[in-house]
Design a protein around this motif. Structure first.
Motif, PDB file in Angstrom:
ATOM      1  N   VAL A  92       0.822  -1.209   0.000  1.00 40.22           N
ATOM      2  CA  VAL A  92       0.000   0.000   0.000  1.00 40.22           C
ATOM      3  C   VAL A  92       0.861   1.266   0.000  1.00 40.22           C
ATOM      4  O   VAL A  92       0.577   2.220  -0.718  1.00 40.22           O
ATOM      5  N   ALA A  93       1.930   1.269   0.805  1.00 43.34           N
ATOM      6  CA  ALA A  93       2.640   2.526   1.031  1.00 43.34           C
ATOM      7  C   ALA A  93       3.899   2.687   0.183  1.00 43.34           C
ATOM      8  O   ALA A  93       4.380   3.798  -0.003  1.00 43.34           O
ATOM      9  N   TYR A  94       4.492   1.594  -0.303  1.00 40.84           N
ATOM     10  CA  TYR A  94       5.763   1.734  -1.028  1.00 40.84           C
ATOM     11  C   TYR A  94       5.687   1.329  -2.492  1.00 40.84           C
ATOM     12  O   TYR A  94       6.213   2.020  -3.346  1.00 40.84           O
ATOM     13  N   ARG A  95       5.060   0.180  -2.777  1.00 40.00           N
ATOM     14  CA  ARG A  95       5.098  -0.308  -4.159  1.00 40.00           C
ATOM     15  C   ARG A  95       4.518   0.694  -5.164  1.00 40.00           C
ATOM     16  O   ARG A  95       5.091   0.876  -6.231  1.00 40.00           O
ATOM     17  N   PRO A  96       3.403   1.364  -4.825  1.00 39.67           N
ATOM     18  CA  PRO A  96       2.875   2.335  -5.798  1.00 39.67           C
ATOM     19  C   PRO A  96       3.854   3.482  -6.057  1.00 39.67           C
ATOM     20  O   PRO A  96       3.720   4.202  -7.043  1.00 39.67           O
ATOM     21  N   LEU A  97       4.846   3.658  -5.165  1.00 42.08           N
ATOM     22  CA  LEU A  97       5.775   4.790  -5.296  1.00 42.08           C
ATOM     23  C   LEU A  97       7.134   4.354  -5.827  1.00 42.08           C
ATOM     24  O   LEU A  97       8.125   5.059  -5.670  1.00 42.08           O
ATOM     25  N   ARG A  98       7.187   3.169  -6.438  1.00 39.50           N
ATOM     26  CA  ARG A  98       8.474   2.616  -6.847  1.00 39.50           C
ATOM     27  C   ARG A  98       9.223   3.538  -7.806  1.00 39.50           C
ATOM     28  O   ARG A  98      10.435   3.620  -7.772  1.00 39.50           O
ATOM     29  N   HIS A  99       8.481   4.232  -8.661  1.00 41.87           N
ATOM     30  CA  HIS A  99       9.158   5.097  -9.632  1.00 41.87           C
ATOM     31  C   HIS A  99       9.091   6.565  -9.234  1.00 41.87           C
ATOM     32  O   HIS A  99       9.457   7.440 -10.008  1.00 41.87           O
ATOM     33  N   ALA A 100       8.633   6.824  -8.007  1.00 49.36           N
ATOM     34  CA  ALA A 100       8.532   8.204  -7.525  1.00 49.36           C
ATOM     35  C   ALA A 100       9.898   8.644  -7.000  1.00 49.36           C
ATOM     36  O   ALA A 100      10.774   7.828  -6.759  1.00 49.36           O
ATOM     37  N   PRO A 101      10.085   9.970  -6.798  1.00 46.77           N
ATOM     38  CA  PRO A 101      11.345  10.433  -6.196  1.00 46.77           C
ATOM     39  C   PRO A 101      11.519   9.793  -4.816  1.00 46.77           C
ATOM     40  O   PRO A 101      10.524   9.533  -4.128  1.00 46.77           O
ATOM     41  N   PRO A 102      12.780   9.552  -4.387  1.00 52.24           N
ATOM     42  CA  PRO A 102      13.028   8.779  -3.165  1.00 52.24           C
ATOM     43  C   PRO A 102      12.413   9.385  -1.908  1.00 52.24           C
ATOM     44  O   PRO A 102      12.165   8.684  -0.938  1.00 52.24           O
ATOM     45  N   LEU A 103      12.161  10.704  -1.938  1.00 54.49           N
ATOM     46  CA  LEU A 103      11.586  11.339  -0.754  1.00 54.49           C
ATOM     47  C   LEU A 103      10.159  10.864  -0.495  1.00 54.49           C
ATOM     48  O   LEU A 103       9.723  10.790   0.655  1.00 54.49           O
ATOM     49  N   ALA A 104       9.436  10.502  -1.562  1.00 56.53           N
ATOM     50  CA  ALA A 104       8.019  10.127  -1.414  1.00 56.53           C
ATOM     51  C   ALA A 104       7.836   8.894  -0.523  1.00 56.53           C
ATOM     52  O   ALA A 104       7.087   8.955   0.465  1.00 56.53           O
ATOM     53  N   PRO A 105       8.525   7.770  -0.794  1.00 53.63           N
ATOM     54  CA  PRO A 105       8.346   6.619   0.100  1.00 53.63           C
ATOM     55  C   PRO A 105       8.904   6.863   1.503  1.00 53.63           C
ATOM     56  O   PRO A 105       8.428   6.252   2.465  1.00 53.63           O
ATOM     57  N   LEU A 106       9.865   7.764   1.621  1.00 53.33           N
ATOM     58  CA  LEU A 106      10.376   8.108   2.953  1.00 53.33           C
ATOM     59  C   LEU A 106       9.257   8.748   3.780  1.00 53.33           C
ATOM     60  O   LEU A 106       9.060   8.436   4.955  1.00 53.33           O
ATOM     61  N   VAL A 107       8.502   9.630   3.107  1.00 54.04           N
ATOM     62  CA  VAL A 107       7.393  10.299   3.794  1.00 54.04           C
ATOM     63  C   VAL A 107       6.294   9.289   4.133  1.00 54.04           C
ATOM     64  O   VAL A 107       5.764   9.276   5.249  1.00 54.04           O
TER      65      VAL A 107
END
Lengths: 302, 241
Positions: A92-107
Motif C-alpha cells: 500500500v505505502a511503497y510499491r505504488p511509489l516505486r518510480h517516484a522520487p526517493p523522498l516520497a516513500p520516505l514520507v
C-alpha cells in the motif's frame, strides 16, 4: 559512578543491544535492497510486542503452561503476523511509489509509522500491558555480574536469529537474489528473478525480525507501552547506521555498540539522558564515519 | 513461424518516442543484427523485448505466444535473455555467484552442468570463480556477462553493444564467441556499433533511424548498400570503424 559497575553495564548493554540489532536488521535489509529507510520498522516492533501479549494470554487461556514453548509460539506467531502486516505496508505505502522520487516513500514510511503507532494507542487505550514471567527470577551471579536467565535467553535468541538471517542472505538462492537486486534491479530481473516478490519478502522478513525483538523485549522487561516503538525504532535506526546501513552483520555490531554505549551513559548521566546519548552517537557517526563501522564505499567499474 | 516476431513496436519515455513502430523477425537459430546511430532506438527496442520496459504499442510474439508487456523474469523463464549495455555484472558478488544467478531459472543440477560448458567457452574465468566480478577487467566482465546469460540456456540471446569500450583483441574474441553461440543453434539478436563486424557474423540486419526501420536485408546486401556504406561504414571504404 564506580568502575566496579562496568562489567555489569557491559552485560546489560549487550543484552539490550542484541535486541536493537534484531530490529536494525529490518532497516538494513530493506535499505540494502531498495535504498529506503523504512521508518515503519519501529512501529512494527511495537505491534509485535503487543501481539506477543495477546498470544501469551491466548496460550494461558488454552492451558499451555510450558513457558519456553510459550515463548517460541509467541515469537513465531507474532513474527508471522507482523511479517504479513509488513507485506500490506509494502503493497500500500511503497510499491505504488516505486518510480517516484526517493523522498516520497520516505514520507509514507513516516506516515505508516505514526498510523500504526496511533492504532496501537487507540486499541490498547494507551495502557501499558504486562508480559507473563517466562523463566525463573533468580539471577545467576558470576563475580560482579548478575544475569537474569531471561536476559541470557533473549540475547541468545536474538543473536541466533541474526546469524540465521546472515546465512540466509549469503547462502540461499533467495538470499543471492536479494543481493543481486541490491546491486542492480534490472539485471536481476533479466536473470529471471521476480524482483517485486523478493523485495516484498525483504519487507516481510524485516517486520518479522522486529516483532521477534518486540516479544523478546516484553519478556525481558515485563511491560510494553504504546510509545515503545518511538525509542526502540530510533535506537535501532542508529544501530543500523552505526554498523553500516545495508550490511547485515553491521546490524549486530551496531546494535551491540549502541547498547553498550548507552548502558555506560547511564553510569554517569541520569536515565532521562539516554535518548540524548543515542542521538549524540548518531550525529557523531554521520559526521565522522557516515558509512558506519562495517560499511564501505564500493567504487563500481563502469 | 519465426521464433521472435515483433510488429509495430512503440516505446516511449514520457513524451519522448524512442521506438516508433518497429517490426522485425528472428528465426530459430538465426543471427540477426540491428544497426543504427546513437539514439536510433536500438537499446529501447531490446529493453522492451527483454521485458525491462513496457511497450506503448505493438505486439511481440515469442515462439508463437503473445508476450507483449511480459515482465523480464517471465521472459527469462521462457528462454529470452539480454546481455545489457555496459555489461552490468553484479560487481560485489563473486564470479561464481554471478554465473549461478544466470542459471536462476534452471535447477541446481542443471546449473552445475551448464557452468562446466560456460567455463569451457570462457576458460579464463575458471581460476577466478571466487573473486569478485567487480575486480575483472572490462573485457573479462563482458565475457562474464555473456557467460551469465548463457547459464539460463536461452533460446534467444540478445546482446546490446557487447564490444563497446573494449580493446580490439578482446572485441575479436567476443565476436568469435557470439558467432559460436549462433552456430550452436541459439537465436541471436545483436545490437552493435561495430557495423562491419556485426554484418560479418549475422545473416540479416535491420537499420534503425529515429526509431524506425529504414532498411533491412541480408548482410551481404546491407554491406553493399550505398546508404549503409556511407552512413555506417565510413564512405564506402568497406572496412569497419
Amino acid at each position: 559512578m564506580s568502575l566496579a559497575e562496568l562489567p555489569q553495564q557491559i552485560v546489560n548493554g549487550l543484552v539490550v543491544g542484541s535486541l536493537y540489532g534484531l530490529i536494525a536488521l529490518g532497516y538494513t535489509m530493506v535499505y540494502g535492497i531498495v535504498r529506503l529507510i523504512n521508518f515503519a520498522q519501529g512501529a512494527l516492533y511495537e505491534v509485535g510486542a503487543y501481539l506477543g501479549v495477546v498470544i501469551f494470554s491466548v496460550l494461558a487461556d488454552a492451558g499451555l503452561r510450558n513457558p519456553v514453548l510459550g515463548l517460541v509460539v509467541a515469537i513465531v506467531v507474532a513474527s508471522a503476523l507482523t511479517g504479513a502486516l509488513a507485506l500490506v505496508v509494502e503493497r500500500v505505502a511503497y510499491r505504488p511509489l516505486r518510480h517516484a522520487p526517493p523522498l516520497a516513500p520516505l514520507v509514507t514510511s513516516l506516515a505508516t509509522f505514526f498510523l500504526l503507532m496511533s492504532i496501537v494507542q487507540v486499541v490498547t487505550g494507551a495502557q501499558p500491558l504486562n508480559y507473563p514471567q517466562v523463566l525463573a527470577v533468580t539471577p545467576w551471579t558470576l563475580g560482579p555480574i548478575t544475569l537474569a536467565p531471561t536476559a541470557a535467553l533473549i540475547a541468545v535468541v536474538a543473536i541466533v536469529l541474526m546469524v540465521a538471517m546472515h546465512l540466509f542472505v549469503q547462502r540461499t538462492r533467495t538470499g543471492k537474489a536479494m543481493r543481486a537486486i541490491a546491486v542492480n534491479r534490472d539485471a536481476a530481473a533479466l536473470m529471471g528473478i521476480n524482483t517485486t516478490r523478493v523485495v516484498a519478502l525483504t519487507f516481510a522478513l524485516g517486520g518479522a525480525m522486529a516483532a521477534a525483538g518486540g516479544v523478546l523485549f516484553g519478556v525481558n522487561y515485563g511491560t510494553v507501552t504504546y510509545n515503545m516503538g518511538e525509542f526502540g525504532g530510533l535506537v535501532a535506526f542508529t544501530a543500523a547506521v552505526l554498523g553500516g546501513i545495508g550490511n547485515v552483520p553491521g546490524a549486530l555490531v551496531g546494535g551491540l555498540t549502541v547498547g553498550v554505549l548507552s548502558s555506560f551513559a547511564t553510569m554517569v548521566l541520569p536515565n532521562q539522558w539516554q535518548e540524548a546519548v543515542v542521538f549524540g552517537i548518531l550525529i557523531v557517526v554521520l559526521a565522522f564515519r557516515p558509512q558506519g563501522i562495517l560499511g564501505e564505499r564500493v567504487a563500481e567499474r563502469a | 513461424m519465426s521464433l521472435l516476431e515483433v510488429r509495430d513496436l512503440t516505446v516511449r519515455y514520457g513524451a519522448v518516442q524512442a521506438v516508433n513502430g518497429v517490426s522485425l523477425e528472428v528465426e530459430a537459430g538465426e543471427c540477426v543484427t540491428v544497426l543504427g546511430a546513437n539514439g536510433a532506438g536500438k537499446t529501447s527496442t531490446l529493453k522492451a523485448l527483454a521485458g525491462l520496459m513496457r511497450p506503448a504499442a505493438g505486439e511481440v510474439l515469442f515462439d508463437g505466444r503473445a508476450v507483449t508487456g511480459h515482465p523480464a523474469h517471465r521472459l527469462a523463464r521462457m528462454g529470452v535473455t539480454l546481455v545489457p549495455e555496459g555489461r552490468q555484472v553484479f560487481g560485489p558478488l563473486t564470479i561464481r555467484e554471478n554465473l549461478e544467478l544466470g542459471g536462476f531459472v534452471q535447477t541446481a543440477d542443471h546449473t552445475r552442468r551448464t557452468l562446466e560448458q560456460v567455463l569451457g567457452v570462457f576458460p579464463q574465468l575458471a581460476p577466478r570463480l571466487d573473486s569478485l566480478a567487480g575486480n575483472l577487467s572490462g573485457g573479462e566482465q563482458q565475457m562474464l556477462a555473456v557467460g551469465r546469460a548463457l547459464m539460463s540456456q536461452p533460446r534467444l540471446l540478445m546482446l546490446d553493444e557487447p564490444s563497446l569500450g573494449l580493446a580490439p583483441l578482446v572485441t575479436g574474441r567476443i565476436f568469435e564467441v557470439v558467432s559460436e553461440i549462433a552456430a550452436s543453434g541459439i537465436a541471436v539478436l545483436l545490437v552493435e556499433q561495430n557495423v562491419h563486424r556485426a554484418l560479418q557474423i549475422a545473416q540479416r540486419g535491420y537499420v534503425l533511424e529515429l526509431g524506425r526501420v529504414v532498411l533491412q536485408g541480408s548482410s551481404t546486401a546491407l554491406l553493399a548498400d550505398d546508404h549503409v556504406r556511407l552512413a555506417y561504414l565510413g564512405h564506402g571504404m568497406g572496412e569497419g570503424e
